[in-house]
Design a protein around this motif. Structure first.
Motif, PDB file in Angstrom:
ATOM      1  N   PHE A 159      42.085  39.485  39.705  1.00 40.29           N
ATOM      2  CA  PHE A 159      40.897  39.322  39.882  1.00 40.29           C
ATOM      3  C   PHE A 159      40.422  37.907  39.687  1.00 40.29           C
ATOM      4  N   TYR A 178      27.612  40.053  40.689  1.00 38.68           N
ATOM      5  CA  TYR A 178      28.560  40.753  40.660  1.00 38.68           C
ATOM      6  C   TYR A 178      28.276  42.172  41.562  1.00 38.68           C
ATOM      7  N   GLU A 186      31.947  50.071  42.445  1.00 41.24           N
ATOM      8  CA  GLU A 186      32.690  49.164  43.126  1.00 41.24           C
ATOM      9  C   GLU A 186      33.697  48.498  42.391  1.00 41.24           C
ATOM     10  N   HIS A 215      35.434  45.713  42.213  1.00 43.73           N
ATOM     11  CA  HIS A 215      35.348  44.493  42.094  1.00 43.73           C
ATOM     12  C   HIS A 215      34.486  44.338  40.860  1.00 43.73           C
ATOM     13  N   THR A 264      35.788  45.906  37.367  1.00 45.00           N
ATOM     14  CA  THR A 264      36.797  44.861  36.903  1.00 45.00           C
ATOM     15  C   THR A 264      36.193  43.703  36.364  1.00 45.00           C
ATOM     16  N   SER A 270      28.944  45.440  47.544  1.00 43.30           N
ATOM     17  CA  SER A 270      30.455  45.460  47.753  1.00 43.30           C
ATOM     18  C   SER A 270      30.740  43.913  47.586  1.00 43.30           C
ATOM     19  N   SER A 271      32.025  43.742  47.466  1.00 44.38           N
ATOM     20  CA  SER A 271      32.540  42.162  47.517  1.00 44.38           C
ATOM     21  C   SER A 271      32.213  41.633  48.658  1.00 44.38           C
ATOM     22  N   VAL A 292      33.542  37.203  44.275  1.00 43.24           N
ATOM     23  CA  VAL A 292      34.699  38.041  43.637  1.00 43.24           C
ATOM     24  C   VAL A 292      35.612  38.228  44.387  1.00 43.24           C
ATOM     25  N   SER A 293      36.887  38.186  44.109  1.00 35.83           N
ATOM     26  CA  SER A 293      38.043  38.664  44.976  1.00 35.83           C
ATOM     27  C   SER A 293      39.268  39.259  43.898  1.00 35.83           C
ATOM     28  N   PHE A 294      40.087  40.033  44.579  1.00 33.93           N
ATOM     29  CA  PHE A 294      41.223  40.506  43.967  1.00 33.93           C
ATOM     30  C   PHE A 294      42.446  40.028  44.581  1.00 33.93           C
TER      31      PHE A 294
END
Length: 387
Positions: A166, A198, A203, A205, A208, A261-262, A278-280
């Motif tokens: 994350f 966020y 969802e 992301h 997290t 959603s992201s 945000v990103s994974f």
């Protein structure tokens, strides 16, 4: 080793899970040789079959990668890969629950975390994958946290496919430091009102993001890495709610609405409506800058405790109509060709193979809290902020 599953405060938990991890690693060592008659029969039986792959469809780069994989799998093995795009991984879980032991519409699913824990505990998944798919022998089990999923041992019911960490993609002028705390985030929000947000939980992301905040605000309380007790919830969750009550009025839309959603948040970032996304994927920011999808002043940022790190995995339902073809797909996904394309192409997803492990492509890692915390956080968030 860059991927440290736990910081020093969690050393005791490492000891608690080491026994189950060692059992999984030992099982992984008993993998199938690609030249064995058993695998050759699997290849023969898979030819001409279709694999319905339930996987998140919210990323252009992931979708492009799967289109490439579809072509290669058809050419090399005569198997047809069909990407069934889902908006949330829980859709596959709901379908399997509804099928209730009947022949499934799903041959293969992209999964981790609480979804995996539920399917494993309710006997919805095919077992012995590590011992029946040759390329599992190539997994970097010594370097990466890929044998336990949110505190749940994989036990051969799923196979690691890639690594998620994350992180934020953000404007450098707003997020000046490489790492930040929850207090830092609050300060940034006060100085830059309505430019942070966020995705709306559940969802993943967004969920997290909540876990990263809870880890930081509680100094990584050890109870977060064990099944959530009522006492732990009553002591730890109010700390997060008090913080969010301060943060939300400073967010985009004053915290009255959240991106679904992201992908939606990333679009808002591209349009400069937001100062962060945000990103994974720890390498997404590099890929997006290289293709000029984001500003040249964009940087990667992570929480000071370390980026919550997990593997994302592939699993076959117990009643999948074409399990052998699904195993062929998994084996291809773990080939060096496929893992290199996944990392070097638009997706940029880190490899899970020991021959391709690259610590430079990763962030300082932090353990995933126990899967039970995710559902509790999501339900409580909906009650307090869901509207």
């Amino acid at each position: 080793m860059i991927f440290q599953l736990f910081n020093l405060k969690l050393a005791s938990i490492v000891l608690l899970v080491s026994f189950s991890v060692s059992n999984v690693v030992a099982a992984a060592a008993e993998t199938l040789d690609a030249s064995s008659p058993q695998w050759q029969q699997t290849l023969k039986n898979a030819k001409g079959k279709s694999v319905y792959f339930y996987a998140w469809g919210g990323s252009k780069s992931v979708n492009e990668y799967l289109r490439w994989a579809k072509r290669e799998i058809a050419k090399q093995y005569g198997v047809r890969l069909i990407h069934v795009k889902v908006t949330d991984p829980g859709e596959a879980v709901s379908r399997l629950k509804a099928e209730n032991g009947r022949t499934s519409a799903i041959d293969l699913t992209w999964i981790n975390g609480e979804n995996f824990a539920y399917l494993k505990q309710h006997d919805h998944l095919l077992g012995n994958l590590w011992s029946s798919i040759p390329n599992t022998a190539k997994l970097a089990t010594d370097d990466l946290p890929i044998t336990v999923d949110f505190g749940e041992p994989m036990d051969g019911y799923e196979v690691p496919w890639g690594i998620g960490q994350f992180n934020l993609i953000a404007e450098e002028s707003v997020f000046s430091n490489a790492q930040f705390s929850a207090d830092d985030l609050l300060t940034i929000a006060r100085s830059n009102p309505e430019t942070l947000t966020y995705p709306r939980p559940p969802e993943f992301h967004g969920s997290t993001f909540l876990k990263q905040l809870l880890v930081n605000l509680t100094q990584a309380d050890q109870r977060l890495y064990l099944a959530a007790t009522q006492e732990a919830q009553e002591e730890l969750l109010p700390i997060l709610w008090t913080y969010l009550d301060k943060l939300h009025p400073l967010l985009w839309q004053q915290g009255t609405a959240f991106p679904t959603s992201s992908a939606e948040q990333f679009l808002l970032y591209q349009q400069k409506s937001l100062a962060m996304a945000v990103s994974f994927n720890p390498n997404q920011w590099i890929k997006e800058k290289a293709t000029k999808q984001i500003s040249s002043s964009s940087v990667r940022r992570s929480f000071i405790d370390g980026a919550i790190t997990n593997s994302h995995n592939l699993a076959i339902p117990k009643f999948a109509p074409n399990p052998e073809a699904a195993k062929v797909v998994i084996n291809f996904m773990l080939s060096e060709q496929a893992q290199q394309q996944k990392f070097a192409g638009e997706w940029g997803d880190p490899s899970v193979l020991k021959s391709m492990f690259n610590s430079r492509s990763s962030l300082q890692a932090h353990a995933e809290p126990h899967s039970s915390w995710q559902l509790i956080l999501e339900d409580a968030w909906q009650q307090r902020y869901g509207g």
